[in-house]
Design a protein around this motif. Structure first.
Motif, short mmCIF file in Angstrom:
data_model
loop_
_atom_site.label_atom_id
_atom_site.label_comp_id
_atom_site.label_asym_id
_atom_site.label_seq_id
_atom_site.Cartn_x
_atom_site.Cartn_y
_atom_site.Cartn_z
N SER A 1 0.85 -1.19 0.00
CA SER A 1 0.00 0.00 0.00
C SER A 1 0.89 1.24 0.00
CB SER A 1 -0.91 0.01 1.24
OG SER A 1 -0.13 0.01 2.42
N SER A 2 0.46 2.26 -0.73
CA SER A 2 1.20 3.52 -0.88
C SER A 2 2.47 3.39 -1.70
CB SER A 2 1.56 4.13 0.49
OG SER A 2 0.40 4.32 1.27
N SER A 3 2.75 2.21 -2.23
CA SER A 3 3.97 2.04 -3.03
C SER A 3 3.72 2.45 -4.48
CB SER A 3 4.46 0.60 -2.97
OG SER A 3 3.53 -0.27 -3.59
N VAL A 4 4.80 2.69 -5.21
CA VAL A 4 4.70 3.17 -6.59
C VAL A 4 5.38 2.22 -7.57
CG1 VAL A 4 5.39 5.02 -8.18
CG2 VAL A 4 4.50 5.59 -5.90
N ILE A 5 6.65 1.94 -7.32
CA ILE A 5 7.45 1.21 -8.28
C ILE A 5 6.97 -0.23 -8.51
CG2 ILE A 5 9.77 0.40 -8.83
CD1 ILE A 5 9.31 3.41 -9.08
N PRO A 6 6.61 -1.01 -7.47
CA PRO A 6 6.22 -2.40 -7.73
C PRO A 6 5.09 -2.55 -8.74
CG PRO A 6 6.61 -2.08 -5.40
CD PRO A 6 6.67 -0.72 -6.02
N ILE A 7 4.03 -1.76 -8.62
CA ILE A 7 2.90 -1.92 -9.53
C ILE A 7 3.25 -1.42 -10.93
CG2 ILE A 7 1.81 0.27 -8.93
CD1 ILE A 7 0.11 -3.07 -9.90
N LEU A 8 4.05 -0.35 -11.02
CA LEU A 8 4.45 0.14 -12.34
C LEU A 8 5.29 -0.90 -13.07
CD1 LEU A 8 5.38 3.88 -11.62
CD2 LEU A 8 3.29 2.98 -12.65
N LEU A 9 6.20 -1.52 -12.33
CA LEU A 9 7.04 -2.56 -12.93
C LEU A 9 6.19 -3.75 -13.33
CD1 LEU A 9 9.91 -3.45 -13.61
CD2 LEU A 9 10.13 -4.32 -11.28
N MET A 10 5.19 -4.06 -12.52
CA MET A 10 4.33 -5.21 -12.81
C MET A 10 3.48 -4.98 -14.04
SD MET A 10 3.86 -8.17 -11.67
CE MET A 10 3.40 -8.93 -13.22
N VAL A 11 2.92 -3.79 -14.19
CA VAL A 11 2.08 -3.51 -15.36
C VAL A 11 2.93 -3.50 -16.62
CG1 VAL A 11 0.55 -1.82 -16.43
CG2 VAL A 11 0.39 -2.25 -13.99
N TRP A 12 4.16 -3.02 -16.51
CA TRP A 12 5.07 -3.07 -17.66
C TRP A 12 5.29 -4.52 -18.10
CZ3 TRP A 12 10.37 -4.84 -17.41
CH2 TRP A 12 11.06 -4.69 -18.63
N LEU A 13 5.48 -5.42 -17.16
CA LEU A 13 5.64 -6.83 -17.50
C LEU A 13 4.37 -7.42 -18.08
CD1 LEU A 13 7.72 -8.17 -14.45
CD2 LEU A 13 8.50 -7.90 -16.80
N MET A 14 3.23 -6.94 -17.59
CA MET A 14 1.95 -7.45 -18.10
C MET A 14 1.77 -7.14 -19.58
SD MET A 14 -0.67 -6.63 -14.93
CE MET A 14 -2.10 -7.32 -15.78
N LYS A 15 2.39 -6.06 -20.04
CA LYS A 15 2.31 -5.72 -21.47
C LYS A 15 2.85 -6.87 -22.32
CE LYS A 15 4.45 -2.53 -24.79
NZ LYS A 15 5.34 -1.35 -24.94
N TYR A 16 4.00 -7.41 -21.92
CA TYR A 16 4.62 -8.51 -22.68
C TYR A 16 3.91 -9.83 -22.40
CZ TYR A 16 8.20 -4.99 -23.33
OH TYR A 16 8.85 -3.82 -23.66
N LEU A 17 3.44 -9.99 -21.18
CA LEU A 17 2.72 -11.20 -20.84
C LEU A 17 1.43 -11.32 -21.65
CD1 LEU A 17 2.39 -13.71 -19.05
CD2 LEU A 17 1.34 -12.25 -17.31
N GLU A 18 0.72 -10.21 -21.77
CA GLU A 18 -0.54 -10.20 -22.52
C GLU A 18 -0.28 -10.51 -23.99
OE1 GLU A 18 -4.63 -7.55 -22.71
OE2 GLU A 18 -2.78 -6.61 -22.01
N ALA A 19 0.80 -9.95 -24.55
CA ALA A 19 1.13 -10.22 -25.95
C ALA A 19 1.48 -11.68 -26.16
CB ALA A 19 2.30 -9.33 -26.39
N GLY A 20 2.20 -12.27 -25.20
CA GLY A 20 2.55 -13.69 -25.31
C GLY A 20 1.34 -14.59 -25.22
N ILE A 21 0.43 -14.28 -24.31
CA ILE A 21 -0.78 -15.10 -24.16
C ILE A 21 -1.64 -15.00 -25.41
CG2 ILE A 21 -2.94 -15.32 -22.88
CD1 ILE A 21 -1.39 -14.58 -20.36
N ASP A 22 -1.72 -13.82 -26.01
CA ASP A 22 -2.50 -13.64 -27.24
C ASP A 22 -1.99 -14.54 -28.36
OD1 ASP A 22 -4.42 -11.82 -26.40
OD2 ASP A 22 -3.13 -10.08 -26.79
#
Length: 619
Positions: A210-231
């Motif tokens: 909670s109140s953190s910034v970097i972990p979720i930003l890094l995670m969403v960046w990874l989700m970009k590639y994860l979503e492309a791979g799953i597609d």
């Protein structure tokens, strides 16, 4: 001006992607390389709103826009399918990693600023009302208002998941779901319990997100590639079921097992390094901590020091984290207040003022950090320099906090010591010094104001706002004067950008023609935009088509936002190198806001030097 609509018309007029080989821009014009220029009807292009003129030169189809060219370029980039290399000016500056990172953080955080300011101001109210005796800290109203103030900060990862998902083109609701996993009450309970846990045999690091910034930003960046791979691997018939399942499961696992712990371990490493430095040289640890506190807060790593500053509420005084936060928090507030004082943008002034109050009174620095200092960068540097200076003083006098509270103006009693009366005095010195040093440094460093979001004045109000004065514009170069109509570039000879003169220089020293501000130094350094203290906007275009030299013959001594005095050296130019490359050194000097003046008088003399007045402007 509707930049988007005009850009669409330009895009269509030049033949769209099928006819565009590359697109760049300089200070005043869009520069297309077209497969077939004959397909473009010049007369139609000239009729497009915002287009001043066109020019065919050096194998380029140039559309002359003026000072707003970058806005058209941004809209055109959205329409073209050109890769980044093809559509980027070869002379453009490559930003360093910190600027790129700061811009990314700012882009994702900007939509959240109203919520953070709202929460911060409620925190201010919660401090003031009990002090005034108007609200009891034990009342349910106080408890609810505390919830109101905490909510924007506690759920910061969720809000960031949404904005960063739009930035990375990831499914927003899937990103929000992953953020929810990271701050789920059951996971928070596991963190509080402190017992080792695992997920399918994989160790899960117990950390508060909670109140953190970097972990979720890094995670969403990874989700970009994860979503492309799953597609790619997911069958179309099963995608509606399998894709969200895999995204939530894999992303949630990565968040708790891999990505989240990275920040935790980095924080622990930082904590160990700072504590080691403190044990060996305590006077050095404090300035480092105070200087880098904004970056530590931005990454959420300040929680790695929680055992230290939480101990201040029990028995052990804190001589590191809370004192450093006092200097850093006040610096953030002072930097924001300086921006509010100097900016001409009404919206920026309002945001900066509220953010400064939040930081100074409540110690809540997120609105200042994400809304102002990180966005404009130089105010952040001012705050960090101030933190280092005041931190050195704190390290020498060994300033201590005897209670846990977020350091601010109203929380100064946390520095009261029963045995050391000078401790509070030293804290007050730090507070005052941090404010003054940061405020002054922010004004000195300056910042790039944000005119595009400022309210646009009407013609009448603009004229009233401009000072009524006669301005002398001195020659920025020594050489021979040339009538602007004799310049071989039609953009200047037809005065499409405004009235002025030209100089054929005999030396490469370009100096300031008046007292004022550097509006822009183009990345290829061939052109300088200045604004005088009396409102004259001047373009000094060194040579013709010298944008193609990519900055090689130019040595700049200024940067955007600098204050300059008449006669100050702006640029060193290798005139011989320009000539050898086959370009003219004729330098147009143009008043780009010609319409703001009732009269412009031009010099008739042929030889000129920097002590001769080239032009007079009269309001």
């Amino acid at each position: 001006m509707d930049y988007k609509k005009s850009a669409q018309e330009i895009f269509k007029a030049v033949g769209e992607d099928s006819n565009i080989s590359s697109l760049t821009h300089c200070m005043t014009r869009l520069r297309f390389r077209l497969k077939d220029e004959s397909k473009v009807k010049d007369d139609e292009v000239k009729q497009i709103p915002g287009v001043v003129g066109i020019n065919h030169q050096s194998g380029q189809y140039q559309i002359i826009i003026g000072n707003d060219v970058s806005e058209y370029y941004k809209e055109l980039k959205k329409l073209t399918n050109l890769d980044e290399q093809a559509s980027t000016d070869p002379g453009a500056k490559k930003e360093n990693w910190f600027n790129r990172f700061a811009n990314f953080i700012s882009s994702c955080m900007s939509p959240l600023i109203p919520a953070l300011i709202g929460g911060g101001m409620i925190k201010v109210i919660l401090i003031l009302l009990p002090l005034l005796g108007w609200l009891s800290e034990k009342s349910s109203t106080y408890a609810f208002l505390n919830i109101f103030g905490d909510a924007p900060f506690y759920f910061l990862p969720v809000m960031l998941a949404f904005t960063s998902a739009k930035y990375f083109n990831v499914s927003p609701m899937l990103a929000v779901t992953v953020a929810g996993i990271m701050i789920h009450p059951n996971f928070s309970a596991m963190v509080t319990a402190g017992k080792p846990v695992s997920l399918m045999g994989l160790p899960v690091t117990l950390a508060t997100y909670s109140s953190s910034v970097i972990p979720i930003l890094l995670m969403v960046w990874l989700m970009k590639y994860l979503e492309a791979g799953i597609d790619k691997i997911c069958p179309a018939s099963m995608k509606s079921i399998l894709k969200p399942l895999l995204m939530v499961f894999i992303s949630g696992t990565l968040a708790l097992v891999v990505v989240g712990p990275i920040g935790t371990y980095a924080g622990k490493l930082l904590s160990d390094i700072i504590l080691f430095i403190q044990s060996k040289a305590s006077w050095l640890a404090m300035p480092l901590m105070a200087a880098f506190m904004p970056l530590i807060v931005m990454t959420g790593m300040h929680w790695a020091f929680s055992p230290i500053f939480l101990a201040a509420s029990v028995a052990t005084p804190d001589s590191l984290i809370l004192p450093a936060m006092l200097a850093a928090n006040i610096a953030q507030g002072a930097a924001s207040l300086a921006v509010a004082f100097k900016t001409k943008n009404k919206n920026t002034k309002q945001v900066a003022t509220a953010a400064s109050i939040s930081a100074l009174v409540a110690g809540v620095t997120e609105p200042s950090l994400y809304g102002i200092t990180l966005k404009y960068k130089r105010p952040l540097y001012a705050a960090m320099v101030s933190g280092g200076i005041t931190g050195l003083f704190m390290g020498i006098v060994n300033l201590k906090s005897y209670a846990f509270a977020v350091p601010s103006i109203v929380s100064l009693p946390q520095f009261v010591s029963k045995t050391n009366s000078s401790n509070l005095i030293n804290a007050i010195i730090v507070l005052v010094a941090s404010f003054i040093i940061t405020f002054v440094l922010t004004l000195i460093f300056g910042f790039d104001d944000d005119p595009e979001s400022a309210s646009t004045p009407t013609v009448d109000s603009k004229k009233e706002a401009l000072p009524t004065a006669t301005t002398k514009i001195y020659a920025p170069l020594t050489g021979d004067l040339v009538n602007l109509t004799e310049v071989s570039d039609q953009t200047f000879s037809k005065k499409l950008l405004g009235d002025g003169v030209a100089i054929v220089p005999n030396n490469g020293k370009v100096v300031a023609p008046f007292d004022g501000e550097v509006v822009t130094v183009f990345p290829t350094k061939h052109a300088i935009g200045l604004k005088s203290d009396t409102g004259v906007e001047l373009l000094i275009h060194i040579g013709l088509d010298t944008v193609n030299l990519e900055g090689k013959p130019f040595t700049s001594h200024i940067k955007d936002g600098d204050r300059v005095k008449k006669g100050q050296l702006l640029m060193d130019v290798d005139l011989e190198a320009i000539k050898k490359a086959g370009y003219e050194v004729t330098t147009p000097i143009v008043i780009t806001n010609t319409g703001d003046f009732s009269e412009i008088t031009l010099l008739d003399e042929k030889p000129v030097s920097d002590d001769i007045v080239l032009m007079y402007t009269i309001k």
